[in-house]
Design a protein around this motif. Structure first.
Motif, PDB file in Angstrom:
ATOM      1  N   ALA A   1      43.643  45.400  40.716  1.00 12.41           N
ATOM      2  CA  ALA A   1      42.451  46.025  41.635  1.00 12.41           C
ATOM      3  C   ALA A   1      42.835  47.692  41.410  1.00 12.41           C
ATOM      4  O   ALA A   1      41.546  48.135  41.388  1.00 12.41           O
ATOM      5  CB  ALA A   1      42.620  45.431  42.894  1.00 12.41           C
ATOM      6  N   LEU A   2      43.882  47.944  41.634  1.00 14.30           N
ATOM      7  CA  LEU A   2      44.057  49.236  41.559  1.00 14.30           C
ATOM      8  C   LEU A   2      43.537  50.195  40.271  1.00 14.30           C
ATOM      9  O   LEU A   2      42.923  51.257  40.226  1.00 14.30           O
ATOM     10  CB  LEU A   2      45.469  49.774  42.118  1.00 14.30           C
ATOM     11  CG  LEU A   2      45.689  51.453  42.178  1.00 14.30           C
ATOM     12  CD1 LEU A   2      44.886  52.053  43.400  1.00 14.30           C
ATOM     13  CD2 LEU A   2      47.209  51.880  42.467  1.00 14.30           C
ATOM     14  N   ALA A   3      44.013  49.655  39.212  1.00  6.65           N
ATOM     15  CA  ALA A   3      43.488  50.087  37.930  1.00  6.65           C
ATOM     16  C   ALA A   3      41.943  50.073  37.785  1.00  6.65           C
ATOM     17  O   ALA A   3      41.625  51.070  37.075  1.00  6.65           O
ATOM     18  CB  ALA A   3      44.284  49.335  36.660  1.00  6.65           C
ATOM     19  N   VAL A   4      41.479  49.174  38.081  1.00  3.55           N
ATOM     20  CA  VAL A   4      39.956  48.891  38.198  1.00  3.55           C
ATOM     21  C   VAL A   4      39.331  50.135  39.023  1.00  3.55           C
ATOM     22  O   VAL A   4      38.331  50.669  38.432  1.00  3.55           O
ATOM     23  CB  VAL A   4      39.473  47.541  38.603  1.00  3.55           C
ATOM     24  CG1 VAL A   4      38.037  47.352  38.838  1.00  3.55           C
ATOM     25  CG2 VAL A   4      39.651  46.727  37.615  1.00  3.55           C
ATOM     26  N   ARG A   5      39.608  50.257  40.192  1.00  4.68           N
ATOM     27  CA  ARG A   5      39.028  51.330  41.086  1.00  4.68           C
ATOM     28  C   ARG A   5      39.416  52.662  40.548  1.00  4.68           C
ATOM     29  O   ARG A   5      38.472  53.548  40.600  1.00  4.68           O
ATOM     30  CB  ARG A   5      39.717  51.107  42.375  1.00  4.68           C
ATOM     31  CG  ARG A   5      39.371  49.729  42.987  1.00  4.68           C
ATOM     32  CD  ARG A   5      40.427  49.565  44.589  1.00  4.68           C
ATOM     33  NE  ARG A   5      39.865  50.612  45.411  1.00  4.68           N
ATOM     34  CZ  ARG A   5      38.741  50.148  46.277  1.00  4.68           C
ATOM     35  NH1 ARG A   5      38.370  48.948  46.212  1.00  4.68           N
ATOM     36  NH2 ARG A   5      38.544  51.076  47.138  1.00  4.68           N
ATOM     37  N   THR A   6      40.550  53.016  40.092  1.00  7.58           N
ATOM     38  CA  THR A   6      40.998  54.507  39.567  1.00  7.58           C
ATOM     39  C   THR A   6      40.432  54.530  38.085  1.00  7.58           C
ATOM     40  O   THR A   6      39.905  55.733  37.761  1.00  7.58           O
ATOM     41  CB  THR A   6      42.241  54.651  39.769  1.00  7.58           C
ATOM     42  OG1 THR A   6      43.264  53.580  39.015  1.00  7.58           O
ATOM     43  CG2 THR A   6      42.764  54.543  41.023  1.00  7.58           C
ATOM     44  N   GLY A   7      40.634  53.558  37.314  1.00  3.50           N
ATOM     45  CA  GLY A   7      40.375  53.743  35.776  1.00  3.50           C
ATOM     46  C   GLY A   7      39.041  53.549  35.335  1.00  3.50           C
ATOM     47  O   GLY A   7      38.595  53.847  34.301  1.00  3.50           O
ATOM     48  N   HIS A   8      38.232  52.824  36.046  1.00  2.00           N
ATOM     49  CA  HIS A   8      36.876  52.438  35.922  1.00  2.00           C
ATOM     50  C   HIS A   8      35.823  52.787  36.689  1.00  2.00           C
ATOM     51  O   HIS A   8      34.783  53.429  36.484  1.00  2.00           O
ATOM     52  CB  HIS A   8      36.780  50.967  35.535  1.00  2.00           C
ATOM     53  CG  HIS A   8      37.644  50.391  34.458  1.00  2.00           C
ATOM     54  ND1 HIS A   8      37.378  50.448  33.211  1.00  2.00           N
ATOM     55  CD2 HIS A   8      38.882  50.034  34.229  1.00  2.00           C
ATOM     56  CE1 HIS A   8      38.250  49.733  32.405  1.00  2.00           C
ATOM     57  NE2 HIS A   8      39.287  49.617  33.411  1.00  2.00           N
ATOM     58  N   ALA A   9      36.120  52.309  37.979  1.00  2.73           N
ATOM     59  CA  ALA A   9      34.890  52.549  38.963  1.00  2.73           C
ATOM     60  C   ALA A   9      34.979  54.311  39.469  1.00  2.73           C
ATOM     61  O   ALA A   9      33.822  54.587  39.858  1.00  2.73           O
ATOM     62  CB  ALA A   9      35.022  51.709  40.204  1.00  2.73           C
ATOM     63  N   LEU A  10      35.976  54.790  39.558  1.00  2.00           N
ATOM     64  CA  LEU A  10      36.127  56.020  40.192  1.00  2.00           C
ATOM     65  C   LEU A  10      35.402  57.039  39.374  1.00  2.00           C
ATOM     66  O   LEU A  10      34.456  57.902  40.220  1.00  2.00           O
ATOM     67  CB  LEU A  10      37.657  56.428  40.420  1.00  2.00           C
ATOM     68  CG  LEU A  10      37.656  57.910  41.097  1.00  2.00           C
ATOM     69  CD1 LEU A  10      37.284  57.821  42.351  1.00  2.00           C
ATOM     70  CD2 LEU A  10      39.368  58.150  41.298  1.00  2.00           C
TER      71      LEU A  10
END
Length: 314
Positions: free
Chosen positions: A221-230
């Motif tokens: 979840a954190l990787a998706v938010r910081t590495g993709h969505a952010l």
């Protein structure tokens, strides 16, 4: 590589920037001339000891006996040459007086901006989208931060963290500790607004197919938010941050008064009180120039952050 269309787009923005600087100078000139009082009284000091002849001589020397239109055109000409004139009160070039006081203001504005960005990104990224309690709690805190006037927040910080609990000093020149409370007072309202925008943009990005694909590949979840969505939130976040940078000098002026810090705040307040047109114009033009330059840089950064801006030409 930037195209001819990109250069034309930035050229139009540069022309708008020139108009904005002209507008700031004009508004400053008109406002100060509407304030009651004679600048000659400020220049001469004790008017009871000054003869009318000497006042007339000083007024002629500074061009204050010229028609208002002539004074306005002279001001524009001096600004076009980069000449801010001589302070009526300090009797010294405005450039030197502003340069002496700009560093503490820049330090405060820079520290506040960095703190605001860190708080906003942390609040937007670390709060799980499925945790209603956490989201409601942070949304409430952000609303409170946005709603509080900076000067009142500064007074609260001084009352509790300095006078009552002695965590940070109110005034301790030359140390980072004296910068903490004013930086927090400036940063919290900015962080609240920026966090709200980032969270809304993150929610939109997390609903996109590329996020589903990233999760299917096993991304946390954190990787998706910081590495993709952010990174898909960078354009609106950069726009808002650029606007805040332009307004930080103005916001810092008020906080400097609350905390008794050196900087442009005291200079601006004294200049307005004494109707020191050259000094007020210097501070206003500095703030306007920072706002214009930052927005031009933000505009140029769009071409790097989002290639779609280049393709669409908007």
């Amino acid at each position: 590589m930037p195209t001819r269309r990109d250069a034309g787009r930035l050229g139009r923005r540069a022309a708008i920037a020139i108009v904005q600087l002209w507008g700031a100078a004009t508004l400053c000139f008109v406002t100060l001339h509407l304030i009651p009082g004679d600048p000659v009284d400020i220049i001469m000091g004790n008017q009871a000891l000054v003869s009318p002849e000497l006042k007339a001589q000083v007024r002629a020397e500074y061009g204050l006996d010229d028609p208002v239109v002539a004074q306005y055109l002279r001001l524009l000409g001096e600004l076009a040459r980069g000449d801010l004139g001589t302070s009526y009160q300090l009797q010294r070039p405005v450039w030197g007086a502003v340069a002496e006081q700009v560093l503490p203001t820049v330090q405060l504005a820079g520290a506040a901006l960095l703190l605001a960005v860190l708080l906003a990104v942390g609040a937007a990224v670390l709060v799980p989208e499925r945790s209603r309690v956490a989201r409601a709690l942070f949304s409430g805190l952000e609303m409170v931060a946005v709603s509080l006037p900076q000067y009142w927040l500064g007074i609260l910080l001084i009352t509790f963290l300095s006078l009552r609990w002695h965590v940070f000093p109110v005034i301790e020149a030359g140390t980072w500790r004296s910068l903490v409370l004013p930086a927090v007072a400036v940063a919290l309202p900015i962080a609240g607004t920026l966090a709200q925008v980032l969270r809304e943009e993150l929610d939109t990005a997390l609903a996109q197919p590329f996020v589903t694909a990233a999760r299917a590949r096993g991304a946390g979840a954190l990787a998706v938010r910081t590495g993709h969505a952010l990174r898909h939130c960078l354009v609106p976040a950069t726009t808002l941050t650029g606007w805040f940078v332009g307004s930080l000098l103005g916001g810092s002026v008020l906080i400097e008064q609350v905390f008794g810090r050196p900087g442009l705040g005291q200079v601006a307040l004294t200049a307005v009180t004494n109707k020191d047109l050259p000094m007020v114009t210097g501070v206003v033009m500095l703030a306007a120039a920072v706002f214009v330059v930052v927005n031009l840089l933000v505009e140029a950064s769009y071409l790097v952050i989002d290639p779609r801006v280049r393709r669409d030409g908007t």
